[in-house]
Design a protein around this motif. Structure first.
Motif, PDB file in Angstrom:
ATOM      1  N   LYS A 103       1.850   6.528  -6.993  1.00  0.00           N
ATOM      2  CA  LYS A 103       0.767   7.389  -7.480  1.00  0.00           C
ATOM      3  C   LYS A 103       1.154   8.868  -7.371  1.00  0.00           C
ATOM      4  O   LYS A 103       0.937   9.646  -8.302  1.00  0.00           O
ATOM      5  CB  LYS A 103      -0.495   7.103  -6.676  1.00  0.00           C
ATOM      6  CG  LYS A 103      -1.705   7.905  -7.131  1.00  0.00           C
ATOM      7  CD  LYS A 103      -2.923   7.544  -6.289  1.00  0.00           C
ATOM      8  CE  LYS A 103      -4.127   8.384  -6.692  1.00  0.00           C
ATOM      9  NZ  LYS A 103      -5.326   8.049  -5.860  1.00  0.00           N
ATOM     10  N   ARG A 104       1.730   9.254  -6.196  1.00  0.00           N
ATOM     11  CA  ARG A 104       2.154  10.649  -6.016  1.00  0.00           C
ATOM     12  C   ARG A 104       3.255  11.007  -7.007  1.00  0.00           C
ATOM     13  O   ARG A 104       3.236  12.083  -7.612  1.00  0.00           O
ATOM     14  CB  ARG A 104       2.644  10.874  -4.591  1.00  0.00           C
ATOM     15  CG  ARG A 104       1.566  10.893  -3.548  1.00  0.00           C
ATOM     16  CD  ARG A 104       2.056  11.573  -2.261  1.00  0.00           C
ATOM     17  NE  ARG A 104       3.305  10.984  -1.794  1.00  0.00           N
ATOM     18  CZ  ARG A 104       3.365   9.997  -0.902  1.00  0.00           C
ATOM     19  NH1 ARG A 104       2.257   9.478  -0.415  1.00  0.00           N
ATOM     20  NH2 ARG A 104       4.538   9.539  -0.501  1.00  0.00           N
TER      21      ARG A 104
ATOM     22  N   GLU B 169       0.923   4.047  -3.029  1.00  0.00           N
ATOM     23  CA  GLU B 169       0.629   5.460  -2.798  1.00  0.00           C
ATOM     24  C   GLU B 169       1.794   6.337  -3.252  1.00  0.00           C
ATOM     25  O   GLU B 169       1.600   7.397  -3.859  1.00  0.00           O
ATOM     26  CB  GLU B 169       0.336   5.687  -1.316  1.00  0.00           C
ATOM     27  CG  GLU B 169      -0.032   7.122  -0.963  1.00  0.00           C
ATOM     28  CD  GLU B 169      -1.315   7.585  -1.601  1.00  0.00           C
ATOM     29  OE1 GLU B 169      -1.468   8.798  -1.814  1.00  0.00           O
ATOM     30  OE2 GLU B 169      -2.178   6.724  -1.911  1.00  0.00           O
ATOM     31  N   LYS B 170       3.017   5.893  -2.949  1.00  0.00           N
ATOM     32  CA  LYS B 170       4.202   6.640  -3.357  1.00  0.00           C
ATOM     33  C   LYS B 170       4.310   6.717  -4.867  1.00  0.00           C
ATOM     34  O   LYS B 170       4.633   7.776  -5.437  1.00  0.00           O
ATOM     35  CB  LYS B 170       5.450   5.982  -2.771  1.00  0.00           C
ATOM     36  CG  LYS B 170       6.739   6.725  -3.068  1.00  0.00           C
ATOM     37  CD  LYS B 170       7.924   6.032  -2.408  1.00  0.00           C
ATOM     38  CE  LYS B 170       9.227   6.776  -2.736  1.00  0.00           C
ATOM     39  NZ  LYS B 170      10.392   6.077  -2.114  1.00  0.00           N
TER      40      LYS B 170
ATOM     41  N   GLU C  74       0.831  -1.212   0.000  1.00  0.00           N
ATOM     42  CA  GLU C  74       0.000   0.000   0.000  1.00  0.00           C
ATOM     43  C   GLU C  74       0.862   1.258   0.000  1.00  0.00           C
ATOM     44  O   GLU C  74       0.560   2.225  -0.703  1.00  0.00           O
ATOM     45  CB  GLU C  74      -0.919   0.000   1.226  1.00  0.00           C
ATOM     46  CG  GLU C  74      -2.027  -1.045   1.170  1.00  0.00           C
ATOM     47  CD  GLU C  74      -2.803  -1.131   2.468  1.00  0.00           C
ATOM     48  OE1 GLU C  74      -4.029  -1.291   2.425  1.00  0.00           O
ATOM     49  OE2 GLU C  74      -2.170  -1.024   3.547  1.00  0.00           O
TER      50      GLU C  74
END
Length: 293
Positions: free
Chosen positions: A259-260, A256-257, A252
């Motif tokens: 995606k950013r 998230e990393k 997860e």
């Protein structure tokens, strides 16, 4: 108007770039006031002693023993208005570019370590090589700013910048041009100490960028020290509040990393194509928030 808004936003946030600019500006103003006050009150006697040299770093170790603070203060000290204005402009523009890829704290650490590396090369050259053995002084933010530029240049060599808003050039070519200018300055004997310091800052910046590309972040110890120092002077106390969150898994966190980072890359591509002013407010806010992490 956008530049003014960016400055106001930085002042409200109190980020690293704002603090670096503020220290340079305050020291420059104090030096000018000392010059003026000396001329009016002390009959010009202190003006002839050059008060800025008490903050400048010397090539003489005997002088440095009596002025140890100058190893730090020299990288924030300017006397001539042109020198000050140019360094402030490059620090502002280079610092904003640096924050696009790195954090605000990393900017401060890079500035300080780059300035120290510039002084170290200046000190070694003036104490080892016969052509430079006369006592000299070095001052100004140039070496620290060179470190900032070269860090980004090595990390993102193909990123395109616009010089004076007109000439487009890849960062790696800009870095090469700056090195050539400094080498010519040393050969011509024009401000040799300053140009040697520039190369020292550039060398550290290149090394910082190389380490970063290999997954290593330099200066974490200094960063923690500066955070503690900032809290002491601000009188800030830690008020810890326990909040229980479900620990996220490695998958997860990495998702998230990624995606950013994907959104950051898209915004940077847009800047590369159309310039910073083409960004929407949400894109600018996201980029600014990401740079503070």
């Amino acid at each position: 108007m956008n530049i003014i808004e960016d400055i106001k936003n930085s002042l409200r946030k109190g980020d690293g770039l704002t603090r670096l600019l503020a220290v340079n500006i305050v020291i420059f103003i104090v030096i000018q006031l000392v010059y003026i006050g000396s001329a009016l009150v002390l009959n010009d006697s202190f003006v002839k002693a050059h008060p800025d040299l008490y903050l400048a770093a010397s090539s003489s170790w005997e002088v440095m023993l009596h002025r140890p603070w100058s190893i730090i203060t020299h990288m924030f000290t300017h006397e001539a208005f042109g020198h000050f204005l140019f360094n402030i402009f490059v620090l502002y523009t280079g610092g904003k570019l640096f924050r696009t890829f790195f954090t605000s704290s990393q900017l401060v650490v890079n500035y300080i370590l780059g300035g120290l590396s510039g002084y170290l090369m200046f000190f070694l050259f003036f104490n080892i090589f016969p052509a430079f053995r006369s006592e000299s002084y070095v001052l100004g933010a140039s070496a620290a700013v060179m470190s900032i530029i070269f860090t980004v240049g090595i990390t993102k060599p193909h990123f395109v910048v616009r010089l004076f808003g007109v000439f487009e050039m890849k960062l790696i070519w800009l870095c090469g041009l700056l090195v050539v200018v400094d080498l010519i300055g040393i050969r011509k004997g024009f401000n040799s100490g300053g140009h040697i310091g520039h190369l020292g800052g550039a060398l550290f910046g290149a090394f910082y960028g190389y380490q970063y590309r290999n997954g290593k972040v330099m200066g974490n110890g200094l960063n923690r020290f500066l955070d503690r120092l900032k809290n002491v002077f601000s009188g800030r106390k830690s008020h810890l509040k326990t909040v229980h969150h479900r620990p996220i898994s490695d998958e997860e966190f990495n998702a998230e990393k990624t995606k950013r980072q994907k959104r950051v890359d898209e915004i940077l591509d847009k800047i590369n194509r159309s310039g910073y002013e083409s960004l929407s407010k949400d894109e600018k806010d996201f980029l600014f928030k990401y740079s503070q992490k």
